[in-house]
Design a protein around this motif. Structure first.
Motif, PDB file in Angstrom:
ATOM      1  N   LYS A 119       0.808  -1.219   0.000  1.00 61.57           N
ATOM      2  CA  LYS A 119       0.000   0.000   0.000  1.00 61.57           C
ATOM      3  C   LYS A 119       0.842   1.271   0.000  1.00 61.57           C
ATOM      4  O   LYS A 119       0.508   2.230  -0.689  1.00 61.57           O
ATOM      5  CB  LYS A 119      -0.947   0.011   1.206  1.00 61.57           C
ATOM      6  CG  LYS A 119      -2.072  -0.977   1.082  1.00 61.57           C
ATOM      7  CD  LYS A 119      -3.033  -0.869   2.249  1.00 61.57           C
ATOM      8  CE  LYS A 119      -4.199  -1.831   2.068  1.00 61.57           C
ATOM      9  NZ  LYS A 119      -5.165  -1.716   3.165  1.00 61.57           N
ATOM     10  N   LEU A 120       1.917   1.287   0.792  1.00 64.31           N
ATOM     11  CA  LEU A 120       2.694   2.513   0.930  1.00 64.31           C
ATOM     12  C   LEU A 120       3.560   2.798  -0.285  1.00 64.31           C
ATOM     13  O   LEU A 120       3.713   3.943  -0.689  1.00 64.31           O
ATOM     14  CB  LEU A 120       3.575   2.462   2.172  1.00 64.31           C
ATOM     15  CG  LEU A 120       4.278   3.773   2.515  1.00 64.31           C
ATOM     16  CD1 LEU A 120       3.275   4.832   2.944  1.00 64.31           C
ATOM     17  CD2 LEU A 120       5.311   3.564   3.599  1.00 64.31           C
ATOM     18  N   ASN A 121       4.115   1.771  -0.881  1.00 63.73           N
ATOM     19  CA  ASN A 121       5.044   1.968  -1.989  1.00 63.73           C
ATOM     20  C   ASN A 121       4.493   1.452  -3.319  1.00 63.73           C
ATOM     21  O   ASN A 121       4.278   2.221  -4.247  1.00 63.73           O
ATOM     22  CB  ASN A 121       6.377   1.279  -1.678  1.00 63.73           C
ATOM     23  CG  ASN A 121       7.436   1.597  -2.710  1.00 63.73           C
ATOM     24  OD1 ASN A 121       7.962   2.695  -2.738  1.00 63.73           O
ATOM     25  ND2 ASN A 121       7.745   0.644  -3.575  1.00 63.73           N
ATOM     26  N   ASP A 122       4.249   0.170  -3.403  1.00 59.93           N
ATOM     27  CA  ASP A 122       3.964  -0.455  -4.688  1.00 59.93           C
ATOM     28  C   ASP A 122       2.724   0.128  -5.373  1.00 59.93           C
ATOM     29  O   ASP A 122       2.794   0.582  -6.517  1.00 59.93           O
ATOM     30  CB  ASP A 122       3.809  -1.963  -4.527  1.00 59.93           C
ATOM     31  CG  ASP A 122       5.044  -2.627  -3.923  1.00 59.93           C
ATOM     32  OD1 ASP A 122       6.041  -1.915  -3.646  1.00 59.93           O
ATOM     33  OD2 ASP A 122       5.008  -3.842  -3.713  1.00 59.93           O
ATOM     34  N   MET A 128       0.989   6.493  -9.491  1.00 59.44           N
ATOM     35  CA  MET A 128       1.662   7.721  -9.931  1.00 59.44           C
ATOM     36  C   MET A 128       2.179   7.578 -11.359  1.00 59.44           C
ATOM     37  O   MET A 128       2.077   8.511 -12.157  1.00 59.44           O
ATOM     38  CB  MET A 128       2.798   8.077  -8.971  1.00 59.44           C
ATOM     39  CG  MET A 128       2.314   8.686  -7.676  1.00 59.44           C
ATOM     40  SD  MET A 128       3.657   9.365  -6.675  1.00 59.44           S
ATOM     41  CE  MET A 128       4.008   7.975  -5.621  1.00 59.44           C
ATOM     42  N   ALA A 129       2.725   6.424 -11.694  1.00 61.43           N
ATOM     43  CA  ALA A 129       3.203   6.200 -13.061  1.00 61.43           C
ATOM     44  C   ALA A 129       2.035   6.249 -14.043  1.00 61.43           C
ATOM     45  O   ALA A 129       2.165   6.824 -15.130  1.00 61.43           O
ATOM     46  CB  ALA A 129       3.931   4.863 -13.153  1.00 61.43           C
ATOM     47  N   ASN A 130       0.911   5.675 -13.669  1.00 63.46           N
ATOM     48  CA  ASN A 130      -0.273   5.727 -14.543  1.00 63.46           C
ATOM     49  C   ASN A 130      -0.752   7.161 -14.740  1.00 63.46           C
ATOM     50  O   ASN A 130      -1.137   7.549 -15.845  1.00 63.46           O
ATOM     51  CB  ASN A 130      -1.398   4.856 -13.979  1.00 63.46           C
ATOM     52  CG  ASN A 130      -1.112   3.383 -14.123  1.00 63.46           C
ATOM     53  OD1 ASN A 130      -0.302   2.958 -14.947  1.00 63.46           O
ATOM     54  ND2 ASN A 130      -1.764   2.579 -13.305  1.00 63.46           N
ATOM     55  N   SER A 150      12.071  10.130  -2.756  1.00 60.73           N
ATOM     56  CA  SER A 150      13.150   9.247  -3.184  1.00 60.73           C
ATOM     57  C   SER A 150      12.757   7.773  -3.170  1.00 60.73           C
ATOM     58  O   SER A 150      13.189   7.010  -4.035  1.00 60.73           O
ATOM     59  CB  SER A 150      14.399   9.467  -2.334  1.00 60.73           C
ATOM     60  OG  SER A 150      14.111   9.289  -0.964  1.00 60.73           O
ATOM     61  N   ALA A 151      11.938   7.347  -2.223  1.00 55.78           N
ATOM     62  CA  ALA A 151      11.530   5.935  -2.187  1.00 55.78           C
ATOM     63  C   ALA A 151      10.766   5.562  -3.451  1.00 55.78           C
ATOM     64  O   ALA A 151      10.862   4.430  -3.928  1.00 55.78           O
ATOM     65  CB  ALA A 151      10.678   5.644  -0.959  1.00 55.78           C
ATOM     66  N   HIS A 152      10.036   6.506  -4.007  1.00 57.75           N
ATOM     67  CA  HIS A 152       9.239   6.230  -5.199  1.00 57.75           C
ATOM     68  C   HIS A 152      10.095   6.148  -6.462  1.00 57.75           C
ATOM     69  O   HIS A 152       9.631   5.740  -7.510  1.00 57.75           O
ATOM     70  CB  HIS A 152       8.155   7.292  -5.367  1.00 57.75           C
ATOM     71  CG  HIS A 152       7.255   7.388  -4.183  1.00 57.75           C
ATOM     72  ND1 HIS A 152       6.392   6.376  -3.838  1.00 57.75           N
ATOM     73  CD2 HIS A 152       7.103   8.354  -3.256  1.00 57.75           C
ATOM     74  CE1 HIS A 152       5.742   6.720  -2.739  1.00 57.75           C
ATOM     75  NE2 HIS A 152       6.161   7.913  -2.359  1.00 57.75           N
ATOM     76  N   VAL A 153      11.370   6.523  -6.321  1.00 55.64           N
ATOM     77  CA  VAL A 153      12.297   6.475  -7.452  1.00 55.64           C
ATOM     78  C   VAL A 153      13.185   5.244  -7.391  1.00 55.64           C
ATOM     79  O   VAL A 153      13.578   4.710  -8.420  1.00 55.64           O
ATOM     80  CB  VAL A 153      13.171   7.757  -7.487  1.00 55.64           C
ATOM     81  CG1 VAL A 153      14.200   7.692  -8.604  1.00 55.64           C
ATOM     82  CG2 VAL A 153      12.306   8.991  -7.637  1.00 55.64           C
ATOM     83  N   VAL A 154      13.475   4.759  -6.185  1.00 54.52           N
ATOM     84  CA  VAL A 154      14.482   3.703  -6.064  1.00 54.52           C
ATOM     85  C   VAL A 154      13.948   2.348  -5.608  1.00 54.52           C
ATOM     86  O   VAL A 154      14.639   1.350  -5.748  1.00 54.52           O
ATOM     87  CB  VAL A 154      15.639   4.134  -5.126  1.00 54.52           C
ATOM     88  CG1 VAL A 154      16.365   5.351  -5.684  1.00 54.52           C
ATOM     89  CG2 VAL A 154      15.161   4.392  -3.710  1.00 54.52           C
TER      90      VAL A 154
END
Length: 174
Positions: A119-122, A128-130, A150-154
């Motif tokens: 839920k928090l990341n995936d 967000m990509a969609n 940064s977590a959403h990038v790496v």
């Protein structure tokens, strides 16, 4: 303490995290996101949210009670280290230490159950990509400048990896 009886564990954990963050040398008013938000407001640039505050609230408040309690317990156990952990994240970011970022952020995500990371990341990264894909599909000739944490990038699935799967060429600039 009775004043807090009405709050869910996720909310108390959020408050504790914010208190712990005050032990960091990093100040939120100097964050990259706030800097560019101020610039865009000063220049009357359009701001398009990839997720709303309501969406973030839904994520945080939508965890099972078991996950919320686990999150709160983890925050309490690691409270003394919150400031130094934030300092280390900042250090890794400033020095382009992607491996260090991934290690530290993954450790934080991995200390909870699968629901937490999902839920928090995936889910958020896919969403967000969609949303970015939807914006870019307009093909309106605009240039877009995107700011995400940064977590959403790496952390995979990351926003860049999701966009690459959609056929976009992603170039990391540092």
């Amino acid at each position: 303490m009775e004043d807090y009886d009405e709050f869910q564990p996720w909310f108390i954990g959020t408050i504790l995290n914010e208190l712990g963050n005050q032990g960091s040398e990093l100040a939120p008013e100097y964050g990259v996101d706030l800097y560019f938000l101020k610039c865009s407001l000063e220049d009357n640039k359009e701001i398009i949210e990839l997720e709303t505050i309501e969406m973030q609230y839904d994520v945080l408040s939508g965890y099972s009670m078991e996950t919320q309690v686990q999150m709160l317990e983890g925050t309490i156990e690691g409270f003394e280290d919150i400031g130094s952990s934030l300092n280390q994240l900042g250090y890794s970011w400033i020095h382009n230490d992607t491996d260090g970022l991934v290690d530290q952020l993954s450790e934080g995500l991995g200390s909870f159950d699968a629901e937490y990371q999902q839920k928090l990341n995936d889910n958020r990264n896919v969403n967000m990509a969609n949303k970015l894909d939807e914006i870019l599909q307009r093909d309106d000739g605009q240039t877009y400048f995107v700011i995400i944490g940064s977590a959403h990038v790496v952390i995979d699935p990351s926003v860049p990896s999701e966009l690459e799967e959609k056929g976009y060429k992603i170039e990391r600039i540092y």
